[in-house]
Write a protein that holds these residues in place. Sequence first.
Motif: not given
Length: 70
Positions: A58, A62, A33, A36-44
């Motif tokens: 976004l 993040a 988890e 996954w959250l770090n990937r979402l934050a990086d994308e944002a």
Amino acid sequence: MGHLDIPDLGGPARDDDEIEEYQRTRHIAEEAEEAWLNRLADEAESEGSEGVDDSVSLEEMAALLRVRQN
């Protein structure tokens, strides 16, 4: 009275193994988890803020996710 053969029903050793397995599985799930959250934050963060309105960007989301993890 005679001697009774009582079968091994698992006892505390089995419970300890199940607890350890649960803790190990929970740790793996928490790590997944977090990744996954770090990937979402990086994308944002890489997308930056695209809109100029009152909604949360976004990039701000993040930052909030990263603060929440710490």
